[in-house]
Design an enzyme around this catalytic site. Structure first.
Site, mmCIF file in Angstrom:
data_model
loop_
_atom_site.group_PDB
_atom_site.id
_atom_site.type_symbol
_atom_site.label_atom_id
_atom_site.label_comp_id
_atom_site.label_asym_id
_atom_site.label_seq_id
_atom_site.Cartn_x
_atom_site.Cartn_y
_atom_site.Cartn_z
ATOM 1 N N TRP A 1 0.841 -1.207 0.000
ATOM 2 C CA TRP A 1 0.000 0.000 0.000
ATOM 3 C C TRP A 1 0.871 1.249 0.000
ATOM 4 C CZ3 TRP A 1 -1.604 3.206 4.593
ATOM 5 C CH2 TRP A 1 -0.699 3.079 5.660
ATOM 6 N N ASP A 2 2.160 1.066 0.290
ATOM 7 C CA ASP A 2 3.115 2.177 0.316
ATOM 8 C C ASP A 2 3.017 3.009 -0.972
ATOM 9 O OD1 ASP A 2 3.845 0.133 2.074
ATOM 10 O OD2 ASP A 2 5.960 0.663 2.053
ATOM 11 N N GLU B 1 0.734 -1.781 13.157
ATOM 12 C CA GLU B 1 0.809 -3.244 13.207
ATOM 13 C C GLU B 1 1.107 -3.782 14.603
ATOM 14 O OE1 GLU B 1 3.695 -3.966 10.132
ATOM 15 O OE2 GLU B 1 2.173 -3.973 8.567
ATOM 16 N N LYS C 1 3.022 1.768 16.390
ATOM 17 C CA LYS C 1 4.184 1.596 15.517
ATOM 18 C C LYS C 1 4.311 2.758 14.528
ATOM 19 C CE LYS C 1 6.048 -1.603 12.057
ATOM 20 N NZ LYS C 1 5.742 -2.664 11.105
ATOM 21 N N GLN C 2 3.190 3.154 13.966
ATOM 22 C CA GLN C 2 3.229 4.212 12.942
ATOM 23 C C GLN C 2 1.869 4.904 12.910
ATOM 24 O OE1 GLN C 2 3.455 0.739 10.167
ATOM 25 N NE2 GLN C 2 2.844 2.268 8.667
#
Ligand code: BGC
Length: 768
Positions: free
Chosen positions: A358-359, A489, A601-602
């Site tokens: 998906w990046d 995640e 995480k992000q």
């Protein structure tokens, strides 16, 4: 591992002095590529020390059987690997019959340079062999942008303290393996080895996928710059072709070998054409000659930089960092082939299998869209359009019906092929990124026709997925989405992830909006699509019922959307209170402890606010930033850039700068201690966004109008960037005092700066 050994320089990545500890990291950092193929900066000569060999061809992969302990229905059958391809750069060297192995020599004056301005890699050093001979070596190598199947090497050896014999043994090696093979399998089969005068070729095919690849080489020689032709001897082995050439040298003389290499594959040729094509490429390269090829290479890169460069004045390390990112993004993807995409590690390593994530839609499209012709971003969208059938199959395998599509989290050909079940499988949010990519492209380019011709079919299939994936909760009297993993995640199998629910609702609404527009403006396309998809108005009302009544977890007291149901049951302790010795938590803590912790995480909720910033007030963004950023560990390279952009948007430039630093030199300074595995290519696009969208405040929302709100960190004197906005090249310059816009095109352009409309006449500079 030595960190920070790269010498700051505006246009080059430089390593000064040899340290065997840095070899693998440098192999990643000094990688070269041209969007179609690329290679780690492995040495041409033998090296018996630790090294990670890598040479990759875009689109050539192997379906490595997934390795799991306990198989469950729905598991992807394979994990796609971009293949470590045949080695064409290798040259064994002997000096007076002693094998030259850099690992056994005394090395001095070692310097390696990756010249980003011209797209070439060089090395120079002195080496004393165990037998006492001293040589001075100078090499230069590049992968041609213009002839995108070809690369060239110039390798010179000066006899410093001896007269005698230098043997060059250039070779092609087909005995190559992937380090990350799940079952230690060999992925290539050698079909034919063709020898010839100064040139040769190996035809191979990949097992299972049966991609055929021709790898060729052509060599020539010079003594003190005069072309010479030494006698050739040949050795053919089961998986390699080696030539031997002996050159006599007097003390002080320099012997040079030029080696041209090429990959051609069945992606572009019929199998029976491959040998000729591979040989033709290298003969042509030899005819053009190394110096001319190099000049052409420099010209190609000049053209790339013209619309892609970012100049930062007053901070050499920042300048080097941003150019490195732009350089690597271009080496990874040039946008000429809709079958290729952007692997998270590009052509710099094996991790992430070189597959598409998906990046691409969430991070990379803005960079390619604003620094290149619109056809480049369109090719990225077409990649997904061409894989729609497979995305529908993926959804069917999981029990969805009626043409619903679930795009893969990881893919090479449209099939889901990730290696990690729980984390990746549940990240259905990627489906939303596919639609966001289309929305972003259409706003930027105004190419709505793309939606009518291609995009809408993808959007309908995705709207169908969200409609089926959400379920009505009687308890809430709203629609919920259960059992997902958000971008964070470090939480698995959660219910009502804000980001996922928000995207699902938005995808449906945007699809219906576009359907109505296509219905009125592209009548024929509308009829074609309705027939192809069996879409009815009733179906779209059902989608809207879900979108209109989507549930979002929200906490009244804190006045924030919650990342997921029950998030506040967690013990909320800011990251700042974690001892340094416990970071990064993904290396120091058990998975159990990570999953129940509050650490993110992000960007997750904030990822949503980044994508849909115009739907939230600055106060809302600020409040959510203040709640989530302190508990975010940024252990994905994709995290700091999003935080940097949001911090800029709420006028927190010091915070934006702090986050920017974490992303801009992530690989050059090896923050994550893993650069030896390869570079973080997709996060580099985030770094570009952190300057252009973050500090520069560039936005294009649904109205299609270009906006800027330039701000500058106090650490920089000035910065400037260039964008290609619908064919108009605009240069934006911001210093501590000034803000200027230059319109490098033949037509006037209007845009908004700090909410005020300005017009810039053709070829004029306007100070704001
Ligand atoms: C990130 C994902 C990303 C993947 C590939 C993971 O660490 O969490 O969001 O898609 O890396 O870059």
């Amino acid at each position: 591992m030595n960190k920070n050994y790269i010498i700051p320089n505006e246009w080059s990545i430089i390593e000064d002095g040899f340290d065997a500890e840095n070899v693998e990291a440098s192999e990643s950092l000094f990688s070269i590529g041209n969007g179609s193929m690329g290679q780690r900066a492995n040495f041409e000569e033998d090296y018996s020390g630790k090294t990670f060999q890598g040479s990759y061809i875009g689109g050539i992969y192997y379906p490595d059987k997934t390795r799991v302990g306990w198989w469950k229905n729905g598991y992807p059958e394979y994990f796609a690997k971009v293949l470590n391809a045949l080695n064409w750069i290798g040259i064994h060297i002997q000096i007076n019959q002693t094998n030259f192995d850099l690992n056994t020599c005394e090395i001095s004056n070692f310097k390696r340079e990756l010249n980003m301005k011209g797209g070439w890699l060089s090395r120079s050093f002195n080496a004393v062999l165990p037998s006492g001979e001293e040589i001075e070596v100078a090499t230069k190598r590049f992968i041609s942008v213009k002839y995108n199947e070809t690369g060239a090497i110039q390798y010179s050896i000066k006899a410093v303290n001896f007269s005698g014999e230098i043997t060059f043994s250039p070779y092609l090696d087909a005995g190559i393996e992937n380090e990350d093979s799940n079952y230690n399998e060999y992925f290539w089969e050698t079909i034919q080895i063709i020898e010839g005068e100064n040139q040769g070729c190996i035809l191979s095919k990949t097992l299972k996928t049966e991609f055929h690849v021709g790898t060729s080489m052509r060599v020539s020689f010079a003594m003190d710059n005069q072309e010479v032709q030494p006698r050739q001897e040949i050795a053919i082995q089961e998986k390699s072709l080696t030539y031997f050439y002996k050159l006599s040298v007097l003390k002080g003389e320099t012997a040079t070998i030029y080696k041209y290499g090429s990959y051609v594959s069945s992606l572009n040729y019929k199998n029976e054409e491959l040998i000729d094509a591979a040989i033709n490429n290298v003969s042509k390269a030899k005819e053009i000659g190394f110096e001319t090829l190099l000049k052409e290479q420099i010209k190609s890169w000049n053209e790339i930089w013209h619309t892609a460069d970012i100049v930062i004045d007053g901070d050499v390390k920042a300048q080097q960092g941003i150019r490195f990112n732009i350089f690597q993004l271009n080496q990874t993807y040039m946008g000429t082939d809709a079958r290729l995409n952007i692997g998270p590690k590009g052509f710099t390593g094996e991790k992430y299998g070189g597959s598409t994530y998906w990046d691409t839609e969430a991070y990379c499209i803005p960079f390619y869209m604003a620094t290149k012709d619109a056809s480049v971003a369109k090719n990225l969208l077409l990649y997904r359009y061409n894989q729609l059938g497979k995305a529908i199959e993926n959804a069917e395998k999981l029990g969805f019906k009626n043409g619903a599509a679930l795009y893969p989290m990881v893919t090479m050909n449209g099939e889901e092929c990730h290696n990690e079940w729980e984390i990746t499988f549940e990240e259905i949010h990627r489906n939303g990124a596919m639609v966001y990519g289309i929305y972003n492209y259409v706003n930027f380019t105004q190419d709505f026709e793309y939606i009518a011709k291609n995009g809408l079919e993808v959007m309908i299939a995705i709207a169908r997925f969200w409609h089926q994936r959400a379920n009505y909760s009687a308890a809430k009297d709203q629609y919920v989405i259960l059992g997902v993993t958000g971008p964070n995640e470090y939480e698995n199998n959660i219910n009502n992830n804000f980001y996922t629910n928000y995207l699902a609702k938005w995808c449906i609404e945007y699809t219906v909006e576009c359907l109505n527009k296509v219905k009125h403006e592209f009548v024929e396309d509308f009829e074609r699509i309705v027939e192809k998809t069996n879409l009815t108005a009733e179906e779209t009302y059902k989608w809207l019922e879900v979108a209109d009544n989507m549930y979002f977890p929200f906490d009244e007291e804190k006045n924030v959307f919650l990342q997921q149901d029950g998030f506040l049951d967690k013990e909320i302790i800011p990251v700042a209170q974690l001892p340094k010795s416990e970071r990064p938590i993904n290396q120091k803590w058990s998975w159990d402890r990570i999953l129940r912790s509050c650490y993110i995480k992000q960007a997750d909720v904030l990822q949503g606010m980044f994508l849909f910033e115009n739907k939230f007030s600055p106060e809302e963004i600020e409040r959510h930033f203040d709640f989530y950023e302190p508990i975010t560990v940024h252990e994905s390279s994709l995290s700091p850039c999003i935080h940097s952009i949001l911090a800029s948007s709420i006028d927190r430039i010091p915070k934006a700068y702090e986050q920017y630093l974490r992303t801009a030199r992530l690989d050059l300074d090896d923050y994550n201690h893993e650069v030896h595995e390869g570079c973080h290519i997709t996060s580099m696009a985030g770094t570009w966004m952190a300057v252009v969208q973050g500090f520069g405040g560039m936005r294009v929302w649904e109205d299609g109008i270009l906006n800027f709100n330039p701000q500058i960190p106090k650490e920089w004197k000035s910065y400037s960037f260039t964008i290609n906005f619908r064919g108009t090249i605009i240069k934006v310059y911001k210093s501590q005092k000034d803000c200027k816009f230059f319109n490098e095109s033949e037509k006037e352009i209007s845009l908004f700066v700090n909410n005020k409309k300005i017009s810039i006449p053709s070829n004029k500079l306007v100070t704001v």
